[in-house]
Design an enzyme around this catalytic site. Structure first.
Site, PDB file in Angstrom:
ATOM      1  N   ARG A   1       9.427  16.547  10.706  1.00  0.00           N
ATOM      2  CA  ARG A   1       8.570  15.343  10.696  1.00  0.00           C
ATOM      3  C   ARG A   1       9.156  14.263  11.611  1.00  0.00           C
ATOM      4  O   ARG A   1       8.422  13.556  12.303  1.00  0.00           O
ATOM      5  CB  ARG A   1       8.398  14.836   9.262  1.00  0.00           C
ATOM      6  CG  ARG A   1       7.413  15.704   8.471  1.00  0.00           C
ATOM      7  CD  ARG A   1       7.593  15.606   6.971  1.00  0.00           C
ATOM      8  NE  ARG A   1       7.431  14.283   6.436  1.00  0.00           N
ATOM      9  CZ  ARG A   1       7.862  13.915   5.217  1.00  0.00           C
ATOM     10  NH1 ARG A   1       8.461  14.801   4.437  1.00  0.00           N
ATOM     11  NH2 ARG A   1       7.674  12.694   4.796  1.00  0.00           N
TER      12      ARG A   1
ATOM     13  N   LYS B   1       6.744   2.719   4.897  1.00  0.00           N
ATOM     14  CA  LYS B   1       5.344   2.345   5.158  1.00  0.00           C
ATOM     15  C   LYS B   1       4.553   2.268   3.849  1.00  0.00           C
ATOM     16  O   LYS B   1       3.855   1.292   3.585  1.00  0.00           O
ATOM     17  CB  LYS B   1       4.663   3.349   6.112  1.00  0.00           C
ATOM     18  CG  LYS B   1       5.379   3.514   7.445  1.00  0.00           C
ATOM     19  CD  LYS B   1       4.668   4.500   8.355  1.00  0.00           C
ATOM     20  CE  LYS B   1       4.622   5.921   7.817  1.00  0.00           C
ATOM     21  NZ  LYS B   1       5.935   6.598   7.737  1.00  0.00           N
TER      22      LYS B   1
ATOM     23  N   ARG C   1      13.038  10.361  -3.108  1.00  0.00           N
ATOM     24  CA  ARG C   1      11.752   9.733  -3.431  1.00  0.00           C
ATOM     25  C   ARG C   1      11.013  10.463  -4.553  1.00  0.00           C
ATOM     26  O   ARG C   1      10.995  11.679  -4.621  1.00  0.00           O
ATOM     27  CB  ARG C   1      10.876   9.720  -2.184  1.00  0.00           C
ATOM     28  CG  ARG C   1       9.423   9.375  -2.496  1.00  0.00           C
ATOM     29  CD  ARG C   1       8.616   9.128  -1.284  1.00  0.00           C
ATOM     30  NE  ARG C   1       8.601  10.213  -0.347  1.00  0.00           N
ATOM     31  CZ  ARG C   1       8.066  10.115   0.878  1.00  0.00           C
ATOM     32  NH1 ARG C   1       7.542   8.981   1.267  1.00  0.00           N
ATOM     33  NH2 ARG C   1       8.067  11.134   1.684  1.00  0.00           N
TER      34      ARG C   1
HETATM   35  P1  AP5 Z   1       8.177   5.390   1.634  1.00  0.00           P
HETATM   36  O1  AP5 Z   1       7.626   4.015   1.534  1.00  0.00           O
HETATM   37  O2  AP5 Z   1       7.574   6.449   0.784  1.00  0.00           O
HETATM   38  O3  AP5 Z   1       8.227   5.838   3.171  1.00  0.00           O
HETATM   39  P2  AP5 Z   1       7.061   6.178   4.177  1.00  0.00           P
HETATM   40  O4  AP5 Z   1       7.358   5.496   5.468  1.00  0.00           O
HETATM   41  O5  AP5 Z   1       5.719   5.939   3.554  1.00  0.00           O
HETATM   42  O6  AP5 Z   1       7.382   7.719   4.365  1.00  0.00           O
HETATM   43  P3  AP5 Z   1       6.459   9.014   4.301  1.00  0.00           P
HETATM   44  O7  AP5 Z   1       7.410  10.176   4.135  1.00  0.00           O
HETATM   45  O8  AP5 Z   1       5.358   8.896   3.298  1.00  0.00           O
HETATM   46  O9  AP5 Z   1       5.893   9.017   5.727  1.00  0.00           O
HETATM   47  P4  AP5 Z   1       5.306  10.168   6.473  1.00  0.00           P
HETATM   48  O10 AP5 Z   1       4.773   9.429   7.632  1.00  0.00           O
HETATM   49  O11 AP5 Z   1       6.203  11.299   6.778  1.00  0.00           O
HETATM   50  O12 AP5 Z   1       4.279  10.823   5.430  1.00  0.00           O
HETATM   51  P5  AP5 Z   1       2.698  10.791   5.327  1.00  0.00           P
HETATM   52  O13 AP5 Z   1       2.347  10.889   3.915  1.00  0.00           O
HETATM   53  O14 AP5 Z   1       2.121   9.710   6.139  1.00  0.00           O
HETATM   54  O15 AP5 Z   1       9.756   5.310   1.350  1.00  0.00           O
HETATM   55  C1  AP5 Z   1      10.531   6.493   1.252  1.00  0.00           C
HETATM   56  C2  AP5 Z   1      11.554   6.325   0.124  1.00  0.00           C
HETATM   57  O16 AP5 Z   1      12.510   5.329   0.515  1.00  0.00           O
HETATM   58  C3  AP5 Z   1      10.946   5.857  -1.205  1.00  0.00           C
HETATM   59  O17 AP5 Z   1      11.583   6.515  -2.269  1.00  0.00           O
HETATM   60  C4  AP5 Z   1      11.239   4.340  -1.242  1.00  0.00           C
HETATM   61  O18 AP5 Z   1      11.432   3.868  -2.573  1.00  0.00           O
HETATM   62  C5  AP5 Z   1      12.519   4.237  -0.401  1.00  0.00           C
HETATM   63  N1  AP5 Z   1      12.557   3.026   0.409  1.00  0.00           N
HETATM   64  C6  AP5 Z   1      11.521   2.415   1.050  1.00  0.00           C
HETATM   65  N2  AP5 Z   1      11.956   1.330   1.717  1.00  0.00           N
HETATM   66  C7  AP5 Z   1      13.310   1.262   1.505  1.00  0.00           C
HETATM   67  C8  AP5 Z   1      14.337   0.351   1.925  1.00  0.00           C
HETATM   68  N3  AP5 Z   1      14.039  -0.716   2.701  1.00  0.00           N
HETATM   69  N4  AP5 Z   1      15.597   0.582   1.502  1.00  0.00           N
HETATM   70  C9  AP5 Z   1      15.886   1.649   0.701  1.00  0.00           C
HETATM   71  N5  AP5 Z   1      14.959   2.538   0.261  1.00  0.00           N
HETATM   72  C10 AP5 Z   1      13.686   2.344   0.664  1.00  0.00           C
HETATM   73  O19 AP5 Z   1       2.305  12.147   6.088  1.00  0.00           O
HETATM   74  C11 AP5 Z   1       2.610  13.422   5.529  1.00  0.00           C
HETATM   75  C12 AP5 Z   1       2.066  14.495   6.451  1.00  0.00           C
HETATM   76  O20 AP5 Z   1       0.622  14.377   6.526  1.00  0.00           O
HETATM   77  C13 AP5 Z   1       2.533  14.431   7.902  1.00  0.00           C
HETATM   78  O21 AP5 Z   1       3.779  15.089   8.063  1.00  0.00           O
HETATM   79  C14 AP5 Z   1       1.386  15.137   8.623  1.00  0.00           C
HETATM   80  O22 AP5 Z   1       1.468  16.520   8.486  1.00  0.00           O
HETATM   81  C15 AP5 Z   1       0.165  14.663   7.852  1.00  0.00           C
HETATM   82  N6  AP5 Z   1      -0.447  13.440   8.416  1.00  0.00           N
HETATM   83  C16 AP5 Z   1      -0.561  12.228   7.798  1.00  0.00           C
HETATM   84  N7  AP5 Z   1      -1.167  11.349   8.586  1.00  0.00           N
HETATM   85  C17 AP5 Z   1      -1.458  12.001   9.742  1.00  0.00           C
HETATM   86  C18 AP5 Z   1      -2.072  11.617  10.962  1.00  0.00           C
HETATM   87  N8  AP5 Z   1      -2.510  10.351  11.154  1.00  0.00           N
HETATM   88  N9  AP5 Z   1      -2.196  12.550  11.935  1.00  0.00           N
HETATM   89  C19 AP5 Z   1      -1.757  13.816  11.771  1.00  0.00           C
HETATM   90  N10 AP5 Z   1      -1.160  14.245  10.635  1.00  0.00           N
HETATM   91  C20 AP5 Z   1      -1.005  13.343   9.638  1.00  0.00           C
END
Ligand code: AP5
Length: 228
Positions: free
Chosen positions: A182, A23, A137
Site C-alpha cells: 500500500r 486520514k 489499529r
Molecule cells: P487512520 O486514521 O486509520 O489512518 P488512515 O490514513 O485512514 O489509514 P488507512 O490505512 O485507512 O489508509 P489507506 O489509505 O491505506 O486505506 P483505505 O481504507 O483508504 O490511522 C491509523 C492508525 O493510527 C489508527 O489506529 C489511529 O488511531 C492511529 N493514529 C492516527 N493518527 C495518529 C497520530 N497522529 N499519532 C499516533 N497514532 C495515530 O483504502 C484501503 C484500500 O481500498 C486501498 O489499499 C485500495 O485497495 C482501496 N482504495 C480505497 N480508495 C481507493 C481509491 N480512491 N482508488 C483506488 N483504490 C482505493
C-alpha cells in the site's frame, strides 16, 4: 484555487496521505467539529466487499494485495455517493482521489455540481512509523470509531468509548506485507497529487507525526480558514 463556485456551495476538503497517516481519524473528528460528511472510498469498498456486490467482487483481491482498485470503479462509487442528500452539508474526502485520473474526474464532477475544492490537505508522515500505526489499529464494528492499541486505546478494554459496543474489528489488509504494498502504491500513484494540488494553489501541509489531538488542532485552523 481553480474553478467557479456559488456562495452557497458546500465545502469540499481532501485529505491526502499514505496508509496510517491518520486520514480516517482526522476526518471523523472534522465531521464532528464542522458537520461535514466523511466520505471514505476505502469504507465504501469494504462495505461492497462485505455485501458481496459486483463492485465488491471486483475490488476484493486488489485490496487484499494492497493495490489500487480501478479508477473507473472508484470514480463511479464516488459519483453515486456524492449525489446522496447528506453530502449537501459538505464532504471530507478520505482516500480519494488517489491517482491523477481520479483527481481530474473529481474536478469535472465538482464543476458539474457547481462546487470546487476548498482545500487539499497533505498529512505528512514518515513511512517507517506507518507499519506500527496500522498494525495496532482496530475499529468499533458498530459505530466505526477508530482506535489504536498504543496511541488511542479504549478507556475500558474491549468497549467502544463512543457507543459501548464490544464488537471490535481489525482489517484484513492491515498486515506488514500488504502495508508495504500500500505504501508503494501511495508513492507511485498518489504522491504526485501533492504537486497537482500545489500547482492549483489549494494545498496545505500538516505535520501528522504529532499526537492525534495536536494534528487535529493544526487541521482545524486550516479547515476553518478554507471554509470561512
Ligand atoms: P487512520 O486514521 O486509520 O489512518 P488512515 O490514513 O485512514 O489509514 P488507512 O490505512 O485507512 O489508509 P489507506 O489509505 O491505506 O486505506 P483505505 O481504507 O483508504 O490511522 C491509523 C492508525 O493510527 C489508527 O489506529 C489511529 O488511531 C492511529 N493514529 C492516527 N493518527 C495518529 C497520530 N497522529 N499519532 C499516533 N497514532 C495515530 O483504502 C484501503 C484500500 O481500498 C486501498 O489499499 C485500495 O485497495 C482501496 N482504495 C480505497 N480508495 C481507493 C481509491 N480512491 N482508488 C483506488 N483504490 C482505493
Amino acid at each position: 484555487m481553480d474553478g467557479a463556485t456559488t456562495p452557497t456551495a458546500a465545502p469540499v476538503l481532501i485529505l491526502l496521505g499514505p496508509p496510517g497517516a491518520g486520514k480516517g481519524t482526522q476526518a471523523r473528528m472534522l465531521e464532528a467539529a464542522h458537520g461535514m460528511v466523511q466520505l471514505s472510498t476505502g469504507d465504501l469498498l469494504r462495505a461492497a466487499v462485505a455485501a458481496g456486490t459486483e463492485v465488491g467482487k471486483q475490488a476484493k483481491a486488489v485490496m487484499e494485495a494492497g493495490g489500487l482498485v480501478s479508477d473507473a470503479l472508484v470514480i463511479a462509487i464516488l459519483r453515486d455517493r456524492l449525489a446522496e442528500p447528506d453530502c449537501a452539508r459538505g464532504v471530507i474526502l478520505d482516500g480519494f482521489p488517489r491517482t491523477t485520473v481520479q483527481a481530474e474526474a473529481l474536478d469535472t464532477l465538482l464543476g458539474e455540481m457547481g462546487q470546487r475544492i476548498d482545500a487539499a490537505i497533505s498529512l505528512e508522515v514518515d513511512d517507517a512509523a506507518m507499519v506500527k500505526r496500522i498494525s495496532g489499529r482496530f475499529t468499533c464494528g458498530a459505530c466505526g470509531e477508530g482506535y489504536h492499541d498504543t496511541f488511542k486505546p479504549t478507556i475500558t478494554a474491549g468497549v467502544c468509548d463512543k457507543c459501548g459496543s464490544t464488537e471490535m474489528k481489525r482489517r484484513t489488509d492491515d498486515n506488514a506485507e500488504t502495508v508495504a504494498q500500500r505504501l508503494k502504491a501511495y508513492h507511485a500513484q498518489t504522491g504526485p497529487l501533492v504537486a497537482y494540488y500545489e500547482d492549483k494553489g489549494s494545498l496545505s501541509r500538516i505535520d501528522a507525526m504529532a499526537p492525534i489531538e495536536d494534528v487535529a488542532t493544526a487541521l482545524n485552523v486550516v479547515v476553518s480558514e478554507a471554509i470561512a
